[in-house]
Design a protein around this motif. Structure first.
Motif, mmCIF file in Angstrom:
data_model
loop_
_atom_site.group_PDB
_atom_site.id
_atom_site.type_symbol
_atom_site.label_atom_id
_atom_site.label_comp_id
_atom_site.label_asym_id
_atom_site.label_seq_id
_atom_site.Cartn_x
_atom_site.Cartn_y
_atom_site.Cartn_z
ATOM 1 N N ASN A 67 8.869 29.146 -18.382
ATOM 2 C CA ASN A 67 8.220 28.531 -17.245
ATOM 3 C C ASN A 67 7.383 29.591 -16.532
ATOM 4 O OD1 ASN A 67 7.557 27.344 -14.784
ATOM 5 N ND2 ASN A 67 9.495 26.238 -14.645
ATOM 6 N N PRO A 68 6.067 29.406 -16.471
ATOM 7 C CA PRO A 68 5.220 30.453 -15.882
ATOM 8 C C PRO A 68 5.424 30.634 -14.388
ATOM 9 C CG PRO A 68 3.938 28.483 -16.352
ATOM 10 C CD PRO A 68 5.287 28.269 -16.970
ATOM 11 N N ALA A 69 6.165 29.722 -13.748
ATOM 12 C CA ALA A 69 6.385 29.842 -12.306
ATOM 13 C C ALA A 69 7.439 30.884 -11.970
ATOM 14 C CB ALA A 69 6.796 28.491 -11.733
ATOM 15 N N TYR A 70 8.287 31.257 -12.944
ATOM 16 C CA TYR A 70 9.427 32.115 -12.652
ATOM 17 C C TYR A 70 9.425 33.392 -13.481
ATOM 18 C CZ TYR A 70 11.225 27.823 -10.552
ATOM 19 O OH TYR A 70 11.371 26.693 -9.793
ATOM 20 N N GLN A 71 9.906 34.443 -12.847
ATOM 21 C CA GLN A 71 10.224 35.686 -13.541
ATOM 22 C C GLN A 71 11.743 35.844 -13.446
ATOM 23 O OE1 GLN A 71 8.350 39.187 -12.011
ATOM 24 N NE2 GLN A 71 9.467 40.572 -13.357
ATOM 25 N N PRO A 72 12.471 35.586 -14.531
ATOM 26 C CA PRO A 72 13.935 35.535 -14.423
ATOM 27 C C PRO A 72 14.635 36.831 -14.816
ATOM 28 C CG PRO A 72 13.244 34.531 -16.471
ATOM 29 C CD PRO A 72 11.995 35.049 -15.811
ATOM 30 N N LEU A 73 15.773 37.038 -14.180
ATOM 31 C CA LEU A 73 16.738 38.039 -14.595
ATOM 32 C C LEU A 73 18.053 37.296 -14.828
ATOM 33 C CD1 LEU A 73 17.852 40.983 -14.944
ATOM 34 C CD2 LEU A 73 18.388 40.897 -12.485
ATOM 35 N N GLU B 29 3.750 36.286 -21.089
ATOM 36 C CA GLU B 29 2.741 37.237 -20.640
ATOM 37 C C GLU B 29 1.464 36.548 -20.156
ATOM 38 O OE1 GLU B 29 2.170 39.953 -23.821
ATOM 39 O OE2 GLU B 29 4.144 40.870 -23.609
ATOM 40 N N GLU B 30 1.529 35.216 -20.105
ATOM 41 C CA GLU B 30 0.374 34.477 -19.639
ATOM 42 C C GLU B 30 0.032 34.884 -18.211
ATOM 43 O OE1 GLU B 30 1.041 30.349 -19.625
ATOM 44 O OE2 GLU B 30 -0.835 29.851 -18.612
ATOM 45 N N VAL B 31 -1.244 35.161 -17.944
ATOM 46 C CA VAL B 31 -1.687 35.554 -16.619
ATOM 47 C C VAL B 31 -1.848 34.314 -15.763
ATOM 48 C CG1 VAL B 31 -3.522 36.660 -15.290
ATOM 49 C CG2 VAL B 31 -2.855 37.587 -17.514
ATOM 50 N N THR B 32 -1.246 34.298 -14.608
ATOM 51 C CA THR B 32 -1.366 33.174 -13.699
ATOM 52 C C THR B 32 -1.968 33.648 -12.391
ATOM 53 O OG1 THR B 32 0.849 33.537 -12.824
ATOM 54 C CG2 THR B 32 0.655 32.070 -14.710
ATOM 55 N N THR B 33 -2.564 32.724 -11.661
ATOM 56 C CA THR B 33 -3.205 33.086 -10.406
ATOM 57 C C THR B 33 -2.185 33.230 -9.282
ATOM 58 O OG1 THR B 33 -3.581 30.733 -9.953
ATOM 59 C CG2 THR B 33 -5.339 31.948 -11.066
ATOM 60 N N MET B 34 -1.017 32.619 -9.445
ATOM 61 C CA MET B 34 0.023 32.704 -8.426
ATOM 62 C C MET B 34 1.110 33.678 -8.876
ATOM 63 S SD MET B 34 -0.822 30.721 -5.919
ATOM 64 C CE MET B 34 0.740 30.478 -5.072
ATOM 65 N N PRO B 35 1.641 34.474 -7.948
ATOM 66 C CA PRO B 35 2.733 35.379 -8.338
ATOM 67 C C PRO B 35 3.958 34.583 -8.735
ATOM 68 C CG PRO B 35 2.465 35.322 -5.947
ATOM 69 C CD PRO B 35 1.306 34.577 -6.523
ATOM 70 N N LYS B 36 4.685 35.098 -9.698
ATOM 71 C CA LYS B 36 5.881 34.411 -10.160
ATOM 72 C C LYS B 36 7.028 34.620 -9.186
ATOM 73 C CE LYS B 36 4.713 34.842 -15.067
ATOM 74 N NZ LYS B 36 5.190 35.282 -16.395
ATOM 75 N N GLN B 37 7.815 33.579 -9.006
ATOM 76 C CA GLN B 37 9.010 33.673 -8.188
ATOM 77 C C GLN B 37 10.099 34.372 -8.979
ATOM 78 O OE1 GLN B 37 10.049 32.775 -4.946
ATOM 79 N NE2 GLN B 37 11.834 33.913 -5.671
ATOM 80 N N LYS B 38 10.645 35.434 -8.409
ATOM 81 C CA LYS B 38 11.731 36.128 -9.080
ATOM 82 C C LYS B 38 13.019 35.330 -8.909
ATOM 83 C CE LYS B 38 9.713 40.677 -9.194
ATOM 84 N NZ LYS B 38 9.906 42.129 -9.032
ATOM 85 N N LEU B 39 13.638 35.048 -10.045
ATOM 86 C CA LEU B 39 14.800 34.165 -10.077
ATOM 87 C C LEU B 39 15.941 34.889 -10.774
ATOM 88 C CD1 LEU B 39 15.525 31.208 -9.358
ATOM 89 C CD2 LEU B 39 14.923 30.598 -11.709
ATOM 90 N N ILE B 40 17.085 34.958 -10.106
ATOM 91 C CA ILE B 40 18.254 35.634 -10.680
ATOM 92 C C ILE B 40 19.280 34.576 -11.059
ATOM 93 C CG2 ILE B 40 20.108 37.293 -10.278
ATOM 94 C CD1 ILE B 40 18.252 38.640 -8.212
ATOM 95 N N LEU B 41 19.680 34.597 -12.332
ATOM 96 C CA LEU B 41 20.688 33.672 -12.825
ATOM 97 C C LEU B 41 21.973 34.436 -13.116
ATOM 98 C CD1 LEU B 41 17.737 32.621 -13.955
ATOM 99 C CD2 LEU B 41 19.151 30.875 -15.024
#
Length: 323
Positions: free
Chosen positions: A201-207, A10-22
């Motif tokens: 990893n704060p760079a990714y929003q995974p499914l 839930e950490e707020v980042t200045t860059m939008p997270k890349q949605k990543l599907i595994l």
């Protein structure tokens, strides 16, 4: 559908997270077929999450998708190493990150597909794999490999438990490579490798989409796949690995190849070797399921028993991308 609650950093980042599907699951469960369908449906590209498909010439035994089977979908991390070259989780994370970034820049959806759980976790978790911690440590590795030969796998697990009890619980029993890696990292950095895995990893929003099925069905598919691989020329491929086993230590440990070494050495029959391949493949599938169920928040589906669940998977992806 069995769905576990999914938690995100839930950490707020200045860059939008890349949605990543595994797309994860055991061998022979249908991950490749699903990845092609979803990549077509959602304008995607596929990043392989398999530790052996990175090697050139390991095609049949790794069930690698061939160029003529890729249906025009761009695939990454296939055939990026020679048999004699090492490939680490740090290498995977670096190359996969590059592929994900390039895919997103083209306006396509990245799909990471494979069954090597630790590789996939290196993307989802905040693993610190750069620098000396990720570099191979030949002297340390040789030390612990000798320890393993002299004292056995149980003593190796106990050694890990003394310095990194969290990793000792998480690493599958008998996985000497990861046990030794945990000891390498601790002796190199003074910190347990488990301390590097606390945050997403704060760079990714995974499914994470997981495929599973009844054990009897899966085991029958694995046995059938081995027979099909043999008909396609697996024995020739395995002999190539056997002949280069001294120069290709990672490839020579792969299931589907190493089991034939006693046959080539005249120590067992071909039928016995094939039986061992099937048995080890089934055991590996069981370990894969255990890993994904315990280590990843996964949405589970059984497309073999319920093909109509494909619609549910697509709806899950649509909701995820639109959220």
């Amino acid at each position: 559908m069995q769905c576990q609650p999914f938690s995100l950093n839930e950490e707020v980042t200045t860059m939008p997270k890349q949605k990543l599907i595994l797309i994860v699951g055991p061998t022979a469960v249908g991950k490749t077929a699903l990845s092609l369908k979803l990549a077509h449906r959602f304008n995607g590209e596929v990043i392989s999450g398999d530790s052996m498909q990175v090697y050139r010439k390991l095609d049949i035994g790794t069930a690698k998708i061939l160029p003529q089977e890729q249906q025009g979908i761009r695939h990454h991390l296939l055939n990026v190493r020679e048999l004699t070259e090492p490939f680490t989780v740090a290498d995977f994370k670096r190359l996969a990150t590059q592929a994900i970034t390039a895919t997103a820049k083209r306006g396509h959806q990245p799909f990471v597909v494979g069954g090597t759980g630790f590789y996939l976790q290196s993307l989802l978790r905040g693993y610190q794999l750069g620098g000396s911690a990720s570099a191979p440590q030949p002297k340390l590795r040789a030390k612990w490999e000798h320890f393993l030969v002299v004292h056995g796998i149980q003593a190796l697990q106990q050694a890990v438990a003394q310095v990194d009890p969290i990793s000792a619980r998480k690493i599958s029993p008998g996985d000497s490579r990861r046990l030794i890696r945990a000891l390498e990292v601790f002796e190199t950095t003074g910190k347990p490798i488990s301390a590097q895995t606390d945050q997403y990893n704060p760079a990714y929003q995974p499914l994470v989409i997981g495929l599973t099925t009844q054990r009897s069905v899966l085991y029958a598919r694995i046995n059938q796949r081995v027979d099909q691989m043999l008909a396609a020329g697996l024995l020739t491929e395995a002999k190539m690995v056997y002949q280069q086993r001294q120069q290709a230590p990672q490839a020579s440990k792969a299931i589907g190849y190493k089991e034939f070494f006693p046959y080539f050495a005249g120590e067992c029959t071909l039928a016995e070797a094939v039986t061992t391949v099937k048995k080890n493949s089934r055991h590996f599938a069981k370990r894969q399921l255990t890993y994904f169920r315990n280590q990843m928040a996964t949405h589970w589906f059984d497309l073999l028993a319920q093909p109509d669940q494909l619609m549910q998977i697509e709806q899950t992806v649509v909701q995820f991308l639109n959220d």
